[in-house]
Scaffold this active site. Structure first.
Site, PDB file in Angstrom:
ATOM      1  N   GLU A  92     -18.028  -6.921  52.788  1.00 31.48           N
ATOM      2  CA  GLU A  92     -19.431  -7.292  52.616  1.00 31.48           C
ATOM      3  C   GLU A  92     -19.594  -8.482  51.678  1.00 31.48           C
ATOM      4  OE1 GLU A  92     -21.374  -2.960  53.578  1.00 31.48           O
ATOM      5  OE2 GLU A  92     -21.792  -3.856  51.644  1.00 31.48           O
TER       6      GLU A  92
ATOM      7  N   CYS B 117     -11.687  -0.404  47.944  1.00 27.69           N
ATOM      8  CA  CYS B 117     -11.179  -0.693  46.589  1.00 27.69           C
ATOM      9  C   CYS B 117     -10.395   0.507  46.076  1.00 27.69           C
ATOM     10  CB  CYS B 117     -12.348  -0.991  45.651  1.00 27.69           C
ATOM     11  SG  CYS B 117     -11.801  -1.441  43.990  1.00 27.69           S
TER      12      CYS B 117
ATOM     13  N   CYS C 220     -19.654   3.696  41.933  1.00 25.42           N
ATOM     14  CA  CYS C 220     -19.604   2.596  42.886  1.00 25.42           C
ATOM     15  C   CYS C 220     -19.370   3.083  44.313  1.00 25.42           C
ATOM     16  CB  CYS C 220     -18.472   1.648  42.478  1.00 25.42           C
ATOM     17  SG  CYS C 220     -18.159   0.378  43.700  1.00 25.42           S
TER      18      CYS C 220
ATOM     19  N   CYS D 162     -14.092   3.699  40.707  1.00 27.93           N
ATOM     20  CA  CYS D 162     -15.128   3.853  39.677  1.00 27.93           C
ATOM     21  C   CYS D 162     -16.194   4.812  40.225  1.00 27.93           C
ATOM     22  CB  CYS D 162     -15.766   2.503  39.342  1.00 27.93           C
ATOM     23  SG  CYS D 162     -14.564   1.267  38.819  1.00 27.93           S
TER      24      CYS D 162
ATOM     25  N   CYS E 103     -25.356  -4.530  42.830  1.00 28.32           N
ATOM     26  CA  CYS E 103     -24.075  -4.193  42.221  1.00 28.32           C
ATOM     27  C   CYS E 103     -23.717  -2.737  42.445  1.00 28.32           C
ATOM     28  CB  CYS E 103     -24.137  -4.457  40.719  1.00 28.32           C
ATOM     29  SG  CYS E 103     -24.126  -6.192  40.377  1.00 28.32           S
TER      30      CYS E 103
ATOM     31  N   CYS F 226     -22.032 -13.541  46.530  1.00 25.30           N
ATOM     32  CA  CYS F 226     -21.167 -12.518  45.950  1.00 25.30           C
ATOM     33  C   CYS F 226     -20.150 -12.142  47.033  1.00 25.30           C
ATOM     34  CB  CYS F 226     -22.010 -11.318  45.544  1.00 25.30           C
ATOM     35  SG  CYS F 226     -21.034  -9.973  44.873  1.00 25.30           S
TER      36      CYS F 226
HETATM   37  S1  SF4 Z   1     -16.877  -1.159  40.646  1.00 27.23           S
HETATM   38 FE1  SF4 Z   1     -16.301  -0.563  42.747  1.00 27.23          FE
HETATM   39  S2  SF4 Z   1     -15.472  -2.416  43.692  1.00 27.23           S
HETATM   40 FE2  SF4 Z   1     -15.522  -2.767  41.470  1.00 27.23          FE
HETATM   41  S3  SF4 Z   1     -13.490  -2.095  40.764  1.00 27.23           S
HETATM   42 FE3  SF4 Z   1     -14.805  -0.294  40.584  1.00 27.23          FE
HETATM   43  S4  SF4 Z   1     -14.535   0.823  42.525  1.00 27.23           S
HETATM   44 FE4  SF4 Z   1     -13.766  -1.283  42.828  1.00 27.23          FE
END
Ligand code: SF4
Length: 355
Positions: free
Chosen positions: A96, A116, A123, A120, A348, A109
């Site tokens: 994306e 990923c 996210c 986190c 974000c 962006c």
């Molecule tokens: S915020 Fe999301 S995209 Fe960024 S490093 Fe953490 S898990 Fe990965």
């Protein structure tokens, strides 16, 4: 599934393109023309390269391709000033990108990975897990998607001013490809984006920060911090087990000392998790005592954007402002980020690869 094995011309540096054309028995100036078409005119197919002989255009079309992402949807938000593209890789994995247009600037962006591995908790991308590292060409292609969109007469600004590597993925986890993409975008004979136009955001991979400190190119660095102490940070960002706050801040201090460049700390605010006045005070003290000069740091407070399926809440406005006050009391420069794209899942932490 049909796999297109033709090489993507957007992966080629100028020197590599010269080499390819030499193998085809073509003079070096042809490589120069093609490079210009790709990176200045943003040609999307060889047919558009009308300064080339037809036979060469045909060979390019048969044996190479320009880009490898398939755009499956574009969503508009903020009255058309925010656009989110969902691309697919050959196996259907999502990528994306988000274009944000302001009166005086236009920022894209960009993703550096599909999915990923960093997990986190706040996210949406982290929930997908790791799918693929993107190639330099696939990173460049997202920037050109935005640059082509900006040509539309409906926009007041027609030039892309910033590229932030804050989309899906951790750029330092795909360092070589990310950095090769920056080289292509920065090339004065090509797309010619200034080094200061780039911002790379990391979850705090210390080796990547140390590597960037050695880099001649003054790319902006943003660190996702999100918590003022290790237990909480580890619960929010598993990477903190490997690189705890003290190690992270000492790498950032060394970076600022070596480069003299300012870093920004990103801090996503989650209601009653990391947004109390005591935590603001703790963060203020932590940063003040980190050895990083306050003139070389800036904290971006990001009110968290809803991600379906997480029990987390968005900080109330008054808690956000109180948090900011708490940091100001320590003399830490700090702003609250203006949000874009929340309603189309483009803000974000919201990039989830769903249309
Ligand atoms: S915020 Fe999301 S995209 Fe960024 S490093 Fe953490 S898990 Fe990965």
């Amino acid at each position: 599934m049909h796999i297109d094995s033709r090489p993507d011309l957007l992966n080629y540096s100028r020197a590599q393109l010269v080499e390819l054309l030499a193998q085809w028995g073509q003079p070096a100036f042809r490589a120069k023309q093609i490079y210009r078409q790709l990176h200045v005119n943003l040609a999307a197919s060889p047919e558009e390269m009308t300064d080339l002989p037809k036979s060469l255009r045909d060979r390019l079309a048969a044996e190479t391709r320009i880009g490898s992402l398939v755009c499956s949807a574009v969503h508009e938000g903020d009255g058309g000033l925010t656009r989110k593209a969902l691309f697919k890789l050959a196996d259907g994995s999502p990528v994306e990108s988000v274009l944000m247009v302001y009166p005086d600037r236009a920022t894209v962006c960009v993703s550096s990975q599909s999915g990923c591995p960093m997990a986190c908790v706040f996210c949406a991308t982290g929930k997908l897990g790791f799918l693929h590292d993107l190639t330099p060409g696939q990173i460049v292609e997202q920037v050109y998607w935005a640059a082509r969109l900006l040509r539309a007469p409906s926009f007041d600004i027609h030039r892309l001013t910033n590229a932030v590597f804050m989309g899906m993925g951790e750029p330092f986890n795909n360092y070589a490809n990310w950095r090769a993409a920056v080289d292509i975008l920065h090339d004065p004979d090509g797309f010619n984006m200034g080094a200061r136009s780039f911002t790379v955001s990391t979850v705090g991979l210390v080796p990547g920060i140390r590597k960037l400190a050695e880099d001649e190119l003054p790319i902006n660095l943003a660190i996702s911090l999100h918590a003022p102490e290790d237990d909480l940070r580890t619960a929010m960002m598993p990477v903190n087990k490997r690189y705890p706050i003290r190690d992270l801040l000492s790498a950032v201090r060394d970076y600022t000392e070596k480069t003299g460049r300012r870093v920004s700390f990103e801090y996503v605010l989650l209601q009653e998790k990391n947004d109390s006045p005591d935590q603001a005070d703790l963060l203020g003290r932590l940063l003040r005592e980190s050895g990083i000069r306050t003139t070389l740091m800036h904290v971006n407070l990001i009110p968290w954007n809803p991600v379906p399926g997480t029990p987390l809440g968005r900080s109330h406005r008054r808690r956000v402002l109180a948090f900011q006050e708490g940091l100001h009391a320590h003399g830490i420069p700090c702003t609250v980020r203006v949000e874009r794209g929340v309603e189309i899942g483009a803000a974000c932490g919201q990039l989830a690869g769903t249309s």
